[in-house]
Motif scaffolding. Structure first.
Motif, PDB file in Angstrom:
ATOM      1  N   PRO A 190      19.782  11.339   8.617  1.00  0.00           N
ATOM      2  CA  PRO A 190      18.838  10.402   8.006  1.00  0.00           C
ATOM      3  C   PRO A 190      17.399  10.916   8.077  1.00  0.00           C
ATOM      4  O   PRO A 190      16.983  11.522   9.075  1.00  0.00           O
ATOM      5  CB  PRO A 190      19.004   9.128   8.831  1.00  0.00           C
ATOM      6  N   ALA A 191      16.631  10.661   7.028  1.00  0.00           N
ATOM      7  CA  ALA A 191      15.251  11.143   6.938  1.00  0.00           C
ATOM      8  C   ALA A 191      14.415  10.682   8.123  1.00  0.00           C
ATOM      9  O   ALA A 191      13.598  11.441   8.648  1.00  0.00           O
ATOM     10  CB  ALA A 191      14.627  10.694   5.623  1.00  0.00           C
ATOM     11  N   VAL A 192      14.618   9.441   8.572  1.00  0.00           N
ATOM     12  CA  VAL A 192      13.812   8.929   9.689  1.00  0.00           C
ATOM     13  C   VAL A 192      14.141   9.658  10.985  1.00  0.00           C
ATOM     14  O   VAL A 192      13.262   9.861  11.828  1.00  0.00           O
ATOM     15  CB  VAL A 192      13.953   7.391   9.832  1.00  0.00           C
ATOM     16  N   VAL A 193      15.368  10.103  11.152  1.00  0.00           N
ATOM     17  CA  VAL A 193      15.741  10.871  12.341  1.00  0.00           C
ATOM     18  C   VAL A 193      15.107  12.267  12.264  1.00  0.00           C
ATOM     19  O   VAL A 193      14.582  12.775  13.261  1.00  0.00           O
ATOM     20  CB  VAL A 193      17.274  10.950  12.508  1.00  0.00           C
ATOM     21  N   SER A 194      15.131  12.865  11.079  1.00  0.00           N
ATOM     22  CA  SER A 194      14.492  14.163  10.884  1.00  0.00           C
ATOM     23  C   SER A 194      12.994  14.068  11.155  1.00  0.00           C
ATOM     24  O   SER A 194      12.415  14.904  11.862  1.00  0.00           O
ATOM     25  CB  SER A 194      14.733  14.656   9.454  1.00  0.00           C
ATOM     26  N   LEU A 195      12.365  13.027  10.621  1.00  0.00           N
ATOM     27  CA  LEU A 195      10.935  12.808  10.837  1.00  0.00           C
ATOM     28  C   LEU A 195      10.638  12.626  12.329  1.00  0.00           C
ATOM     29  O   LEU A 195       9.673  13.179  12.856  1.00  0.00           O
ATOM     30  CB  LEU A 195      10.464  11.584  10.046  1.00  0.00           C
ATOM     31  N   SER A 196      11.487  11.880  13.012  1.00  0.00           N
ATOM     32  CA  SER A 196      11.294  11.641  14.440  1.00  0.00           C
ATOM     33  C   SER A 196      11.481  12.917  15.252  1.00  0.00           C
ATOM     34  O   SER A 196      10.773  13.137  16.242  1.00  0.00           O
ATOM     35  CB  SER A 196      12.255  10.557  14.931  1.00  0.00           C
ATOM     36  N   PHE A 197      12.424  13.757  14.838  1.00  0.00           N
ATOM     37  CA  PHE A 197      12.606  15.042  15.507  1.00  0.00           C
ATOM     38  C   PHE A 197      11.331  15.870  15.415  1.00  0.00           C
ATOM     39  O   PHE A 197      10.855  16.424  16.404  1.00  0.00           O
ATOM     40  CB  PHE A 197      13.797  15.809  14.911  1.00  0.00           C
ATOM     41  N   PHE A 198      10.765  15.940  14.208  1.00  0.00           N
ATOM     42  CA  PHE A 198       9.524  16.687  14.046  1.00  0.00           C
ATOM     43  C   PHE A 198       8.374  16.002  14.779  1.00  0.00           C
ATOM     44  O   PHE A 198       7.466  16.674  15.285  1.00  0.00           O
ATOM     45  CB  PHE A 198       9.215  16.932  12.569  1.00  0.00           C
ATOM     46  N   GLY A 199       8.408  14.681  14.867  1.00  0.00           N
ATOM     47  CA  GLY A 199       7.441  13.969  15.692  1.00  0.00           C
ATOM     48  C   GLY A 199       7.549  14.396  17.148  1.00  0.00           C
ATOM     49  O   GLY A 199       6.545  14.539  17.850  1.00  0.00           O
ATOM     50  N   PHE A 218      16.831   5.972   5.611  1.00  0.00           N
ATOM     51  CA  PHE A 218      18.084   6.488   6.155  1.00  0.00           C
ATOM     52  C   PHE A 218      18.829   7.388   5.175  1.00  0.00           C
ATOM     53  O   PHE A 218      19.978   7.745   5.423  1.00  0.00           O
ATOM     54  CB  PHE A 218      18.981   5.339   6.622  1.00  0.00           C
ATOM     55  N   GLU A 219      18.174   7.765   4.081  1.00  0.00           N
ATOM     56  CA  GLU A 219      18.805   8.694   3.133  1.00  0.00           C
ATOM     57  C   GLU A 219      19.001  10.045   3.828  1.00  0.00           C
ATOM     58  O   GLU A 219      18.099  10.525   4.518  1.00  0.00           O
ATOM     59  CB  GLU A 219      17.918   8.877   1.899  1.00  0.00           C
ATOM     60  N   PRO A 220      20.162  10.670   3.632  1.00  0.00           N
ATOM     61  CA  PRO A 220      20.390  11.970   4.267  1.00  0.00           C
ATOM     62  C   PRO A 220      19.499  13.051   3.659  1.00  0.00           C
ATOM     63  O   PRO A 220      19.222  13.033   2.461  1.00  0.00           O
ATOM     64  CB  PRO A 220      21.866  12.261   3.983  1.00  0.00           C
ATOM     65  N   VAL A 221      19.029  13.967   4.521  1.00  0.00           N
ATOM     66  CA  VAL A 221      18.210  15.075   4.040  1.00  0.00           C
ATOM     67  C   VAL A 221      18.897  16.390   4.355  1.00  0.00           C
ATOM     68  O   VAL A 221      19.566  16.525   5.373  1.00  0.00           O
ATOM     69  CB  VAL A 221      16.790  15.052   4.672  1.00  0.00           C
ATOM     70  N   PRO A 222      18.780  17.352   3.437  1.00  0.00           N
ATOM     71  CA  PRO A 222      19.374  18.658   3.690  1.00  0.00           C
ATOM     72  C   PRO A 222      18.614  19.391   4.793  1.00  0.00           C
ATOM     73  O   PRO A 222      17.470  19.065   5.050  1.00  0.00           O
ATOM     74  CB  PRO A 222      19.232  19.383   2.353  1.00  0.00           C
ATOM     75  N   ALA A 256       0.811  -1.223   0.000  1.00  0.00           N
ATOM     76  CA  ALA A 256       0.000   0.000   0.000  1.00  0.00           C
ATOM     77  C   ALA A 256       0.843   1.271   0.000  1.00  0.00           C
ATOM     78  O   ALA A 256       0.297   2.361  -0.067  1.00  0.00           O
ATOM     79  CB  ALA A 256      -0.938  -0.001   1.204  1.00  0.00           C
ATOM     80  N   GLY A 257       2.144   1.150   0.079  1.00  0.00           N
ATOM     81  CA  GLY A 257       2.993   2.342   0.090  1.00  0.00           C
ATOM     82  C   GLY A 257       4.175   2.182  -0.845  1.00  0.00           C
ATOM     83  O   GLY A 257       4.839   1.149  -0.842  1.00  0.00           O
ATOM     84  N   ALA A 258       4.410   3.199  -1.645  1.00  0.00           N
ATOM     85  CA  ALA A 258       5.524   3.135  -2.594  1.00  0.00           C
ATOM     86  C   ALA A 258       6.866   3.390  -1.901  1.00  0.00           C
ATOM     87  O   ALA A 258       7.867   2.761  -2.226  1.00  0.00           O
ATOM     88  CB  ALA A 258       5.308   4.140  -3.710  1.00  0.00           C
ATOM     89  N   ALA A 259       6.866   4.307  -0.951  1.00  0.00           N
ATOM     90  CA  ALA A 259       8.104   4.645  -0.249  1.00  0.00           C
ATOM     91  C   ALA A 259       8.409   3.589   0.805  1.00  0.00           C
ATOM     92  O   ALA A 259       7.510   2.933   1.327  1.00  0.00           O
ATOM     93  CB  ALA A 259       7.977   6.011   0.408  1.00  0.00           C
ATOM     94  N   GLU A 260       9.682   3.432   1.106  1.00  0.00           N
ATOM     95  CA  GLU A 260      10.088   2.469   2.128  1.00  0.00           C
ATOM     96  C   GLU A 260      10.126   3.139   3.499  1.00  0.00           C
ATOM     97  O   GLU A 260      10.518   4.292   3.625  1.00  0.00           O
ATOM     98  CB  GLU A 260      11.463   1.888   1.797  1.00  0.00           C
ATOM     99  N   PRO A 261       9.739   2.395   4.536  1.00  0.00           N
ATOM    100  CA  PRO A 261       9.819   2.949   5.894  1.00  0.00           C
ATOM    101  C   PRO A 261      11.268   3.004   6.371  1.00  0.00           C
ATOM    102  O   PRO A 261      12.159   2.415   5.758  1.00  0.00           O
ATOM    103  CB  PRO A 261       9.008   1.950   6.712  1.00  0.00           C
ATOM    104  N   PHE A 262      11.498   3.692   7.461  1.00  0.00           N
ATOM    105  CA  PHE A 262      12.829   3.811   8.066  1.00  0.00           C
ATOM    106  C   PHE A 262      13.866   4.245   7.038  1.00  0.00           C
ATOM    107  O   PHE A 262      14.914   3.627   6.876  1.00  0.00           O
ATOM    108  CB  PHE A 262      13.244   2.522   8.767  1.00  0.00           C
TER     109      PHE A 262
END
Length: 139
Positions: A47-56, A38-42, A30-36
Motif C-alpha cells: 500500500p502507498a501509505v506503507v511505502s510512504l511511512s517506510f520512507f518517513g 492503500f493502492e498498491p505501488v510497484p 485543499a487536497g485532491a488526493a485522498e490520505p491513507f
C-alpha cells in the motif's frame, strides 16, 4: 537501539502527523488526493501509505543523524525546519518529476507544511521513546 527509535519515530510521524494533517487538508477541500492511500505501488505492490511511512522512517534516520546530539530547543526547531525542507525538496525535485507529477507553488507549500508537521512528529515520538535527553538545567 537509537536508530530503531529514529526509524519508528519517522514511520509513526508519517502515519499520524503527516497523514493526519493531510486528512484535514482533504476534508477542507485543499487536497485532491485522498490520505491513507492503500493502492498498491510497484515494485512490491505494498500500500502507498506503507511505502510512504517506510520512507518517513528513513527520513527519521536522517533527522536523527543530523540533529540527535543537539540541545533541546534547537532540536525541536530544527526538526520542524529540516523536516519541512529536505523531504519536500527531494519530493519536488526528484520524486514528482520521476512519477510525472506536476510541481507547483501549491505542491511546494503543501509539502513544506505536511513535512514540517511530520518533523515535529518525529521529535515528539523520539521524546516519547526516551531518545531525547531531558532539557539542560538553567545555570
Amino acid at each position: 537501539m537509537i536508530w530503531l527509535k529514529a526509524f519508528v519515530s519517522g514511520f509513526l510521524a508519517t502515519l499520524i502527523f503527516h497523514q493526519g494533517l493531510f486528512t484535514l487538508f482533504h476534508v477542507a477541500g485543499a487536497g485532491a488526493a485522498e490520505p491513507f492511500n492503500f493502492e498498491p505501488v510497484p515494485p512490491l505492490g505494498i500500500p502507498a501509505v506503507v511505502s510512504l511511512s517506510f520512507f518517513g522512517g528513513l527520513w527519521g534516520l536522517v533527522l536523527w543523524a543530523l540533529l540527535g546530539r543537539l540541545a533541546t530547543r534547537p532540536f525541536w526547531a530544527l526538526s520542524v525546519v529540516l523536516g519541512a525542507l529536505f523531504p519536500t525538496a527531494v519530493a519536488m525535485l526528484v520524486v514528482f518529476p520521476l512519477k510525472g507529477l506536476a510541481v507547483s507553488q501549491t505542491t511546494w507549500l503543501g509539502g513544506l507544511l505536511l513535512n514540517g508537521f511530520w518533523g515535529l512528529g518525529v521529535a515528539v515520538f523520539l521524546a516519547l521513546m526516551g531518545a531525547r535527553r531531558p532539557p539542560d538545567p538553567i545555570s
